[in-house]
Write a protein that holds these residues in place. Structure first.
Motif, PDB file in Angstrom:
ATOM      1  N   PRO A  59       0.809  -1.229   0.000  1.00 21.48           N
ATOM      2  CA  PRO A  59       0.000   0.000   0.000  1.00 21.48           C
ATOM      3  C   PRO A  59       0.842   1.280   0.000  1.00 21.48           C
ATOM      4  O   PRO A  59       0.443   2.292  -0.566  1.00 21.48           O
ATOM      5  CB  PRO A  59      -0.831  -0.087   1.283  1.00 21.48           C
ATOM      6  CG  PRO A  59      -0.782  -1.496   1.718  1.00 21.48           C
ATOM      7  CD  PRO A  59       0.475  -2.073   1.159  1.00 21.48           C
ATOM      8  N   ARG A  60       2.016   1.226   0.609  1.00 21.12           N
ATOM      9  CA  ARG A  60       2.881   2.402   0.611  1.00 21.12           C
ATOM     10  C   ARG A  60       3.411   2.681  -0.786  1.00 21.12           C
ATOM     11  O   ARG A  60       3.419   3.827  -1.234  1.00 21.12           O
ATOM     12  CB  ARG A  60       4.018   2.231   1.620  1.00 21.12           C
ATOM     13  CG  ARG A  60       3.520   2.338   3.039  1.00 21.12           C
ATOM     14  CD  ARG A  60       4.618   2.184   4.049  1.00 21.12           C
ATOM     15  NE  ARG A  60       4.059   2.330   5.392  1.00 21.12           N
ATOM     16  CZ  ARG A  60       4.767   2.340   6.493  1.00 21.12           C
ATOM     17  NH1 ARG A  60       6.086   2.213   6.433  1.00 21.12           N
ATOM     18  NH2 ARG A  60       4.178   2.475   7.670  1.00 21.12           N
ATOM     19  N   PHE A  61       3.848   1.653  -1.473  1.00 18.50           N
ATOM     20  CA  PHE A  61       4.297   1.863  -2.854  1.00 18.50           C
ATOM     21  C   PHE A  61       3.156   2.411  -3.701  1.00 18.50           C
ATOM     22  O   PHE A  61       3.338   3.332  -4.491  1.00 18.50           O
ATOM     23  CB  PHE A  61       4.842   0.561  -3.459  1.00 18.50           C
ATOM     24  CG  PHE A  61       6.305   0.375  -3.244  1.00 18.50           C
ATOM     25  CD1 PHE A  61       7.219   0.892  -4.140  1.00 18.50           C
ATOM     26  CD2 PHE A  61       6.774  -0.310  -2.135  1.00 18.50           C
ATOM     27  CE1 PHE A  61       8.586   0.736  -3.939  1.00 18.50           C
ATOM     28  CE2 PHE A  61       8.132  -0.479  -1.930  1.00 18.50           C
ATOM     29  CZ  PHE A  61       9.042   0.047  -2.827  1.00 18.50           C
ATOM     30  N   GLN A  62       1.983   1.834  -3.541  1.00 15.16           N
ATOM     31  CA  GLN A  62       0.831   2.307  -4.299  1.00 15.16           C
ATOM     32  C   GLN A  62       0.554   3.781  -4.000  1.00 15.16           C
ATOM     33  O   GLN A  62       0.261   4.552  -4.911  1.00 15.16           O
ATOM     34  CB  GLN A  62      -0.399   1.459  -3.972  1.00 15.16           C
ATOM     35  CG  GLN A  62      -1.603   1.833  -4.798  1.00 15.16           C
ATOM     36  CD  GLN A  62      -2.788   0.938  -4.512  1.00 15.16           C
ATOM     37  OE1 GLN A  62      -2.830   0.228  -3.520  1.00 15.16           O
ATOM     38  NE2 GLN A  62      -3.762   0.986  -5.395  1.00 15.16           N
ATOM     39  N   PHE A  65       2.766   6.099  -5.976  1.00 13.71           N
ATOM     40  CA  PHE A  65       2.543   6.155  -7.418  1.00 13.71           C
ATOM     41  C   PHE A  65       1.130   6.588  -7.806  1.00 13.71           C
ATOM     42  O   PHE A  65       0.870   6.818  -8.980  1.00 13.71           O
ATOM     43  CB  PHE A  65       2.935   4.826  -8.061  1.00 13.71           C
ATOM     44  CG  PHE A  65       4.424   4.632  -8.087  1.00 13.71           C
ATOM     45  CD1 PHE A  65       5.191   5.187  -9.099  1.00 13.71           C
ATOM     46  CD2 PHE A  65       5.067   3.943  -7.067  1.00 13.71           C
ATOM     47  CE1 PHE A  65       6.573   5.055  -9.102  1.00 13.71           C
ATOM     48  CE2 PHE A  65       6.454   3.804  -7.063  1.00 13.71           C
ATOM     49  CZ  PHE A  65       7.207   4.364  -8.089  1.00 13.71           C
ATOM     50  N   THR A  66       0.243   6.722  -6.821  1.00 10.36           N
ATOM     51  CA  THR A  66      -1.120   7.182  -7.127  1.00 10.36           C
ATOM     52  C   THR A  66      -1.446   8.516  -6.471  1.00 10.36           C
ATOM     53  O   THR A  66      -2.491   9.099  -6.750  1.00 10.36           O
ATOM     54  CB  THR A  66      -2.173   6.156  -6.657  1.00 10.36           C
ATOM     55  OG1 THR A  66      -2.105   6.039  -5.237  1.00 10.36           O
ATOM     56  CG2 THR A  66      -1.967   4.811  -7.337  1.00 10.36           C
ATOM     57  N   GLU A 115      11.948  10.982  -5.423  1.00  7.59           N
ATOM     58  CA  GLU A 115      11.418  12.202  -4.818  1.00  7.59           C
ATOM     59  C   GLU A 115       9.890  12.229  -4.775  1.00  7.59           C
ATOM     60  O   GLU A 115       9.301  13.209  -4.313  1.00  7.59           O
ATOM     61  CB  GLU A 115      11.957  13.433  -5.553  1.00  7.59           C
ATOM     62  CG  GLU A 115      13.466  13.584  -5.409  1.00  7.59           C
ATOM     63  CD  GLU A 115      13.953  13.519  -3.953  1.00  7.59           C
ATOM     64  OE1 GLU A 115      13.365  14.188  -3.080  1.00  7.59           O
ATOM     65  OE2 GLU A 115      14.923  12.760  -3.686  1.00  7.59           O
ATOM     66  N   ARG A 116       9.250  11.176  -5.232  1.00  8.02           N
ATOM     67  CA  ARG A 116       7.778  11.100  -5.120  1.00  8.02           C
ATOM     68  C   ARG A 116       7.388  11.240  -3.658  1.00  8.02           C
ATOM     69  O   ARG A 116       8.083  10.751  -2.773  1.00  8.02           O
ATOM     70  CB  ARG A 116       7.246   9.779  -5.664  1.00  8.02           C
ATOM     71  CG  ARG A 116       7.284   9.683  -7.166  1.00  8.02           C
ATOM     72  CD  ARG A 116       6.689   8.338  -7.596  1.00  8.02           C
ATOM     73  NE  ARG A 116       6.642   8.222  -9.018  1.00  8.02           N
ATOM     74  CZ  ARG A 116       5.592   8.567  -9.783  1.00  8.02           C
ATOM     75  NH1 ARG A 116       4.504   9.056  -9.224  1.00  8.02           N
ATOM     76  NH2 ARG A 116       5.645   8.414 -11.087  1.00  8.02           N
ATOM     77  N   GLU A 117       6.259  11.847  -3.423  1.00  6.39           N
ATOM     78  CA  GLU A 117       5.807  12.106  -2.056  1.00  6.39           C
ATOM     79  C   GLU A 117       4.467  11.443  -1.790  1.00  6.39           C
ATOM     80  O   GLU A 117       3.653  11.254  -2.692  1.00  6.39           O
ATOM     81  CB  GLU A 117       5.672  13.617  -1.824  1.00  6.39           C
ATOM     82  CG  GLU A 117       6.985  14.352  -1.933  1.00  6.39           C
ATOM     83  CD  GLU A 117       6.830  15.863  -1.788  1.00  6.39           C
ATOM     84  OE1 GLU A 117       5.742  16.403  -2.105  1.00  6.39           O
ATOM     85  OE2 GLU A 117       7.803  16.502  -1.360  1.00  6.39           O
ATOM     86  N   ALA A 118       4.264  11.108  -0.535  1.00  6.57           N
ATOM     87  CA  ALA A 118       2.985  10.580  -0.049  1.00  6.57           C
ATOM     88  C   ALA A 118       2.841  11.047   1.394  1.00  6.57           C
ATOM     89  O   ALA A 118       3.816  11.458   2.028  1.00  6.57           O
ATOM     90  CB  ALA A 118       2.947   9.063  -0.138  1.00  6.57           C
ATOM     91  N   LEU A 128       9.671   8.753  -1.311  1.00  6.29           N
ATOM     92  CA  LEU A 128       9.945   7.343  -1.564  1.00  6.29           C
ATOM     93  C   LEU A 128      11.362   6.996  -1.123  1.00  6.29           C
ATOM     94  O   LEU A 128      11.593   5.931  -0.534  1.00  6.29           O
ATOM     95  CB  LEU A 128       9.736   7.016  -3.049  1.00  6.29           C
ATOM     96  CG  LEU A 128       9.993   5.585  -3.485  1.00  6.29           C
ATOM     97  CD1 LEU A 128       9.165   4.581  -2.693  1.00  6.29           C
ATOM     98  CD2 LEU A 128       9.724   5.439  -4.978  1.00  6.29           C
ATOM     99  N   SER A 129      12.303   7.883  -1.338  1.00  7.97           N
ATOM    100  CA  SER A 129      13.672   7.645  -0.880  1.00  7.97           C
ATOM    101  C   SER A 129      13.714   7.442   0.637  1.00  7.97           C
ATOM    102  O   SER A 129      14.377   6.530   1.129  1.00  7.97           O
ATOM    103  CB  SER A 129      14.573   8.818  -1.277  1.00  7.97           C
ATOM    104  OG  SER A 129      15.869   8.651  -0.747  1.00  7.97           O
ATOM    105  N   GLN A 130      13.005   8.271   1.359  1.00  6.22           N
ATOM    106  CA  GLN A 130      12.961   8.137   2.824  1.00  6.22           C
ATOM    107  C   GLN A 130      12.350   6.802   3.222  1.00  6.22           C
ATOM    108  O   GLN A 130      12.821   6.138   4.147  1.00  6.22           O
ATOM    109  CB  GLN A 130      12.179   9.284   3.449  1.00  6.22           C
ATOM    110  CG  GLN A 130      12.874  10.615   3.346  1.00  6.22           C
ATOM    111  CD  GLN A 130      11.961  11.783   3.717  1.00  6.22           C
ATOM    112  OE1 GLN A 130      10.729  11.698   3.629  1.00  6.22           O
ATOM    113  NE2 GLN A 130      12.574  12.883   4.135  1.00  6.22           N
ATOM    114  N   MET A 131      11.298   6.382   2.526  1.00  8.80           N
ATOM    115  CA  MET A 131      10.663   5.117   2.858  1.00  8.80           C
ATOM    116  C   MET A 131      11.613   3.946   2.591  1.00  8.80           C
ATOM    117  O   MET A 131      11.655   2.987   3.357  1.00  8.80           O
ATOM    118  CB  MET A 131       9.368   4.910   2.085  1.00  8.80           C
ATOM    119  CG  MET A 131       8.574   3.748   2.668  1.00  8.80           C
ATOM    120  SD  MET A 131       7.497   2.854   1.546  1.00  8.80           S
ATOM    121  CE  MET A 131       8.574   2.175   0.336  1.00  8.80           C
TER     122      MET A 131
END
Length: 175
Positions: A59-62, A65-66, A115-118, A128-131
Motif C-alpha cells: 500500500p505504501r508503494f501504491q 505512485f497514485t 522524490e515522489r511524495e505521499a 519514496l527515498s525516505q521510505m
C-alpha cells in the motif's frame, strides 16, 4: 552517495535468508521465548516482518505512485500470531515469498521516482527515498531485536562471562 534502490534491495534480499538459517537450526521454544516481559520473541519479530511486508509495503508503494495517503499501519493490529499452529519454518517460507514479491516493486523505481511524495498518517509528507531508507533500517532493527531475544538464555547460562554481555541484556518493558 549510495544508490539507495540497489543497496536497499541487496540488504532486503538477505533478511529472508537469515531467517531461514535461524529457524532451520534453532528449537521452536527458543524462537518463541520472550527475552523479558512485554518484549518480542524472535518469532514475533519474524511475524511482524511478515505483517509489514504484507500490509504496509504494497500500500505504501501504491500511495507513492497514485498520490494517495498511506493507510495506517500498527504492529498492535497484527494479522498473524504464532498461537496458530504453524512452524517457524513455514513462517520463514511465507516471509521469503512475500519479500520476493515486494522486491519486484523496487525493480520499477527510477531515479526520478525517489522524490515522489505521499502522506504518512503520523509523520506527514515523506518521500519514496525516505521510505526505502526506513525499510532497510526496519529490517535490520528487527533482526537485531530477534538476535538479542535469542541471546538471552545464552547470557543467562554463561556464568562469569555475563559481565561481557551487559549491554545485550533485555530489560522488561515498563509500559
Amino acid at each position: 552517495m549510495m544508490d539507495i534502490v540497489s543497496t536497499v534491495k541487496a540488504l532486503l534480499e538477505t533478511t529472508p535468508v537469515r531467517w531461514q538459517s535461524l529457524v532451520a537450526v534453532l528449537p521452536e521454544n527458543l524462537l518463541k521465548r520472550q527475552p523479558a516481559a512485554g518484549e518480542w520473541s524472535a518469532l514475533e519479530c519474524l511475524e511482524h516482518l511478515i505483517d509489514f511486508d504484507r500490509n504496509a509495503v504494497p500500500p505504501r508503494f501504491q500511495a507513492f505512485f497514485t498520490g494517495a495517503a498511506f493507510p495506517a499501519f500498527s504492529p498492535a493490529t497484527a494479522t498473524i500470531s504464532f498461537t496458530a499452529d504453524v512452524s517457524s519454518e513455514y513462517l520463514a517460507q511465507q516471509f521469503d515469498a512475500l519479500r520476493r514479491e515486494n522486491l519486484r516493486l523496487l525493480d520499477q523505481i527510477t531515479a526520478s521516482d525517489l522524490e515522489r511524495e505521499a502522506v504518512h498518517p503520523q509523520l506527514g509528507l515523506v518521500t519514496l527515498s525516505q521510505m526505502l531508507h526506513q525499510w532497510g533500517g526496519h529490517d535490520l532493527m528487527h533482526l537485531r531485536q530477534a538476535e538479542q531475544a535469542l541471546m538471552q538464555p545464552f547470557i543467562e547460562g554463561c556464568g562469569v562471562w555475563q559481565v561481557f554481555f551487559q549491554q545485550h541484556l533485555v530489560q522488561p518493558n515498563k509500559t
